[in-house]
Design a protein around this motif. Structure first.
Motif, mmCIF file in Angstrom:
data_model
loop_
_atom_site.group_PDB
_atom_site.id
_atom_site.type_symbol
_atom_site.label_atom_id
_atom_site.label_comp_id
_atom_site.label_asym_id
_atom_site.label_seq_id
_atom_site.Cartn_x
_atom_site.Cartn_y
_atom_site.Cartn_z
ATOM 1 N N SER A 1 0.853 -1.194 0.000
ATOM 2 C CA SER A 1 0.000 0.000 0.000
ATOM 3 C C SER A 1 0.883 1.236 0.000
ATOM 4 C CB SER A 1 -0.926 0.015 1.214
ATOM 5 O OG SER A 1 -0.178 0.064 2.406
ATOM 6 N N ILE A 2 0.424 2.272 -0.679
ATOM 7 C CA ILE A 2 1.115 3.556 -0.700
ATOM 8 C C ILE A 2 0.131 4.648 -0.372
ATOM 9 C CG2 ILE A 2 2.814 2.763 -2.397
ATOM 10 C CD1 ILE A 2 1.240 4.368 -4.517
ATOM 11 N N HIS A 3 0.618 5.761 0.125
ATOM 12 C CA HIS A 3 -0.225 6.916 0.422
ATOM 13 C C HIS A 3 -0.073 7.924 -0.705
ATOM 14 C CE1 HIS A 3 -2.278 10.104 2.472
ATOM 15 N NE2 HIS A 3 -1.195 10.852 2.524
ATOM 16 N N VAL A 4 -1.201 8.277 -1.317
ATOM 17 C CA VAL A 4 -1.213 9.202 -2.444
ATOM 18 C C VAL A 4 -1.956 10.472 -2.041
ATOM 19 C CG1 VAL A 4 -1.920 9.570 -4.826
ATOM 20 C CG2 VAL A 4 -1.156 7.306 -4.100
ATOM 21 N N ALA A 5 -1.310 11.605 -2.159
ATOM 22 C CA ALA A 5 -1.955 12.893 -1.873
ATOM 23 C C ALA A 5 -2.465 13.482 -3.178
ATOM 24 C CB ALA A 5 -0.954 13.850 -1.226
ATOM 25 N N ARG A 6 -3.597 14.168 -3.117
ATOM 26 C CA ARG A 6 -4.135 14.788 -4.323
ATOM 27 C C ARG A 6 -4.780 16.121 -3.970
ATOM 28 N NH1 ARG A 6 -9.706 14.308 -4.876
ATOM 29 N NH2 ARG A 6 -10.719 12.918 -3.367
ATOM 30 N N GLU A 7 -4.912 16.954 -4.949
ATOM 31 C CA GLU A 7 -5.572 18.242 -4.776
ATOM 32 C C GLU A 7 -7.063 18.064 -4.996
ATOM 33 O OE1 GLU A 7 -5.391 22.116 -7.446
ATOM 34 O OE2 GLU A 7 -3.566 21.900 -6.236
ATOM 35 N N VAL A 8 -7.874 18.718 -4.165
ATOM 36 C CA VAL A 8 -9.326 18.568 -4.236
ATOM 37 C C VAL A 8 -9.965 19.925 -4.491
ATOM 38 C CG1 VAL A 8 -11.390 17.917 -2.930
ATOM 39 C CG2 VAL A 8 -9.295 16.593 -2.660
ATOM 40 N N THR A 9 -10.933 19.952 -5.405
ATOM 41 C CA THR A 9 -11.738 21.144 -5.639
ATOM 42 C C THR A 9 -13.017 21.034 -4.824
ATOM 43 O OG1 THR A 9 -10.899 21.356 -7.896
ATOM 44 C CG2 THR A 9 -12.943 22.514 -7.382
ATOM 45 N N LEU A 10 -13.378 22.078 -4.101
ATOM 46 C CA LEU A 10 -14.577 22.067 -3.253
ATOM 47 C C LEU A 10 -15.547 23.155 -3.687
ATOM 48 C CD1 LEU A 10 -12.916 21.585 0.265
ATOM 49 C CD2 LEU A 10 -13.901 19.827 -1.217
ATOM 50 N N PRO A 11 -16.759 22.778 -4.112
ATOM 51 C CA PRO A 11 -17.149 21.405 -4.429
ATOM 52 C C PRO A 11 -16.639 20.986 -5.788
ATOM 53 C CG PRO A 11 -18.984 22.878 -4.824
ATOM 54 C CD PRO A 11 -17.883 23.731 -4.256
ATOM 55 N N ASP A 12 -16.531 19.682 -5.982
ATOM 56 C CA ASP A 12 -16.085 19.111 -7.255
ATOM 57 C C ASP A 12 -17.328 18.657 -8.017
ATOM 58 O OD1 ASP A 12 -15.263 17.260 -9.260
ATOM 59 O OD2 ASP A 12 -13.379 16.949 -8.206
ATOM 60 N N ASP A 13 -17.716 19.420 -9.046
ATOM 61 C CA ASP A 13 -18.973 19.153 -9.747
ATOM 62 C C ASP A 13 -19.019 17.761 -10.362
ATOM 63 O OD1 ASP A 13 -19.892 21.657 -9.077
ATOM 64 O OD2 ASP A 13 -19.338 22.583 -10.988
ATOM 65 N N LEU A 14 -17.881 17.280 -10.841
ATOM 66 C CA LEU A 14 -17.850 15.957 -11.446
ATOM 67 C C LEU A 14 -18.112 14.870 -10.409
ATOM 68 C CD1 LEU A 14 -17.384 14.143 -13.885
ATOM 69 C CD2 LEU A 14 -14.924 14.218 -13.388
ATOM 70 N N ARG A 15 -17.454 14.975 -9.264
ATOM 71 C CA ARG A 15 -17.667 13.976 -8.212
ATOM 72 C C ARG A 15 -19.089 14.041 -7.665
ATOM 73 N NH1 ARG A 15 -13.197 11.440 -6.162
ATOM 74 N NH2 ARG A 15 -11.207 12.140 -7.039
ATOM 75 N N VAL A 16 -19.609 15.236 -7.544
ATOM 76 C CA VAL A 16 -20.980 15.396 -7.060
ATOM 77 C C VAL A 16 -21.968 14.756 -8.036
ATOM 78 C CG1 VAL A 16 -22.797 17.084 -6.600
ATOM 79 C CG2 VAL A 16 -20.495 17.460 -5.698
ATOM 80 N N ALA A 17 -21.796 15.027 -9.339
ATOM 81 C CA ALA A 17 -22.687 14.458 -10.352
ATOM 82 C C ALA A 17 -22.601 12.934 -10.369
ATOM 83 C CB ALA A 17 -22.349 15.038 -11.720
ATOM 84 N N ARG A 18 -21.379 12.429 -10.223
ATOM 85 C CA ARG A 18 -21.188 10.976 -10.215
ATOM 86 C C ARG A 18 -21.904 10.348 -9.026
ATOM 87 N NH1 ARG A 18 -15.265 9.958 -9.725
ATOM 88 N NH2 ARG A 18 -15.228 10.852 -11.828
ATOM 89 N N ALA A 19 -21.778 10.984 -7.852
ATOM 90 C CA ALA A 19 -22.427 10.455 -6.656
ATOM 91 C C ALA A 19 -23.949 10.519 -6.787
ATOM 92 C CB ALA A 19 -21.966 11.233 -5.422
ATOM 93 N N GLU A 20 -24.456 11.620 -7.302
ATOM 94 C CA GLU A 20 -25.909 11.776 -7.427
ATOM 95 C C GLU A 20 -26.500 10.768 -8.402
ATOM 96 O OE1 GLU A 20 -28.968 15.534 -7.353
ATOM 97 O OE2 GLU A 20 -27.080 15.754 -8.443
ATOM 98 N N SER A 21 -25.738 10.405 -9.433
ATOM 99 C CA SER A 21 -26.245 9.455 -10.424
ATOM 100 C C SER A 21 -26.166 8.012 -9.932
ATOM 101 C CB SER A 21 -25.462 9.594 -11.734
ATOM 102 O OG SER A 21 -24.103 9.200 -11.555
ATOM 103 N N ALA A 22 -25.303 7.751 -8.963
ATOM 104 C CA ALA A 22 -25.141 6.377 -8.453
ATOM 105 C C ALA A 22 -24.878 6.405 -6.955
ATOM 106 C CB ALA A 22 -23.997 5.674 -9.188
ATOM 107 N N PRO A 23 -25.863 6.833 -6.157
ATOM 108 C CA PRO A 23 -25.631 6.964 -4.710
ATOM 109 C C PRO A 23 -25.283 5.649 -4.022
ATOM 110 C CG PRO A 23 -27.959 7.233 -5.244
ATOM 111 C CD PRO A 23 -27.220 7.242 -6.536
ATOM 112 N N HIS A 24 -25.670 4.525 -4.613
ATOM 113 C CA HIS A 24 -25.302 3.239 -4.013
ATOM 114 C C HIS A 24 -23.798 3.013 -4.073
ATOM 115 C CE1 HIS A 24 -25.805 2.515 -8.307
ATOM 116 N NE2 HIS A 24 -25.088 1.423 -8.191
ATOM 117 N N LEU A 25 -23.101 3.770 -4.928
ATOM 118 C CA LEU A 25 -21.640 3.702 -5.005
ATOM 119 C C LEU A 25 -20.987 4.921 -4.347
ATOM 120 C CD1 LEU A 25 -21.243 2.526 -8.721
ATOM 121 C CD2 LEU A 25 -21.153 1.108 -6.664
#
Length: 393
Positions: A3-27
């Motif tokens: 296992s490795i630890h990966v750091a990433r930059e996050v946009t708040l809010p992230d419209d793509l991640r929000v849309a993905r979650a809203e379309s498939a909340p079970h995931l």
């Protein structure tokens, strides 16, 4: 396996991640909350549109309202906050169980006649009440079984005024399952198709106690929350668990393995709005919480309350974070740093920049200032908060 630890930059809010979650909340992301009370219910109700995988560890130490009546009658943990969160996360669409939801959410009148209220509950036990007869078998029979166990053991002088039927069902299920909360919480979750996981932080019938800066000690959640009695007039210096007579040591109440596993699965950890000590920090007291949180390499955010919190007397934002960190650092051990336990503070733009600067200076924790409040109000915009939390994954 490596296992490795990966750091990433996050946009708040992230419209793509929000849309993905809203379309498939079970995931959707596994967001874990340490909370109690009703402050998070609005956010929870909105969050279920983005994820069915949120996890809620709830304090069972409430000693006010109708929960206290049940605790005194049956010597059980408080169930009111658990039921409230289950209802906030329930499927409220026609595809869910609206008849069961209506029953679990029903409250008896505050000023009803005791004899009449007792008779109303008896009709429910018999399945003759309209709220019960509307529910199809075999679910109706399952509910009647829990209510019957409550009715078998209820004291003659039990006060039914303002009682939540859902709380009575939980109490009956607790008594009928070897005085354990987990089985009846699981059953109720399935009955109303809860979009997430709701558990008591520990399955223990304990009280909260505080030591004030002026040296006084007070035991009982209702005595410290400033809601049913006068607010405290001295800041809280320390929170502890008590069996009602004596203070318990830090390692006397261990975090159950099932809840440790929830923390280990979390993709985001949130210390949410609510009464600072009795709703949030109370969940951090069991032994093992700090260690489990410190091990996770995920965003761990504090979302402070916007309105006035009587329990936070004498605590500015940096002081609130210090109070949260105290039990976590004690449990996590000397190698843990504040950033291992709280990675960021999510602040509404109404918070003075100087408050944010002090947090980073004192604790080394960055504040992220975002427009999170509902317009013109001292409460959060539940969708704005949900979108930010989903984006953190």
């Amino acid at each position: 396996m490596t296992s490795i630890h990966v750091a990433r930059e996050v946009t708040l809010p992230d419209d793509l991640r929000v849309a993905r979650a809203e379309s498939a909340p079970h995931l959707g992301p596994r967001i874990l909350f340490f909370s109690g009370g009703s402050a998070l219910n609005g956010i929870s109700r909105r969050l279920k549109h983005y994820t069915f995988n949120s996890m809620h560890l709830i304090t069972p130490f409430d000693s006010g309202g109708s929960s206290q009546v049940l605790r005194q009658a049956f010597d059980i943990p408080a169930v009111g906050d658990l039921r409230s969160r289950l209802m906030a996360l329930a499927d409220e669409t026609v595809l869910g169980q609206p008849d069961v939801y209506a029953l679990f959410s029903h409250r008896l009148p505050k000023d009803g006649d005791q004899k009449a209220l007792r008779a109303e509950v008896a009709r429910m036990v018999q399945g003759k009440h309209p709220l019960l007869s509307a529910i199809a078998k075999p679910m109706r029979q399952l509910i009647q079984t829990q209510l019957a166990r409550f009715a078998d053991e209820v004291p003659d002088d039990f006060d039914y005024r303002n009682a939540s039927i859902g709380n009575l069902i939980l109490a009956g299920g607790y008594l009928g399952n070897g005085r354990a909360l987990e089985p009846v919480l699981f059953l109720m979750s399935k009955m109303v198709d809860v979009r997430g996981t709701v558990r008591a932080i520990v399955d223990e019938n304990l009280q909260l106690g505080v030591e004030l800066q002026d040296g006084r000690r007070i035991v009982g959640q209702r005595q410290i929350s400033g809601k049913e009695v006068a607010p405290l007039d001295s800041p809280i210096a320390r929170l502890f668990l008590s069996d009602g007579d004596t203070e318990l040591s830090a390692d006397a109440v261990p975090l159950p393995k099932r809840n440790r596993r929830l923390i280990e699965q979390a993709e985001v950890i949130c210390y949410p709005p609510g009464s600072l000590f009795s709703s949030v920090i109370a969940n951090l007291l069991p032994a093992g919480v700090g260690r489990a949180v410190a091990k996770r390499r995920v965003p761990k955010v504090y979302l402070p309350s916007l309105g006035k919190d009587p329990e936070a007397l004498g605590h500015d934002l940096a002081g609130q974070i210090g109070a949260i960190l105290t039990p976590l650092l004690r449990d996590a051990g000397p190698k843990a740093s504040p950033r291992d336990l709280v990675s960021h503070v999510l602040c509404d733009t109404s918070l003075p920049p100087d408050d944010c600067a002090k947090v980073e200076k004192v604790h080394g924790i960055p504040c992220v200032r975002l427009p999170l409040a509902a317009e013109g109000e001292t409460r959060y915009d539940v969708d704005a908060v949900s979108r930010v939390l989903v984006s953190l994954n």
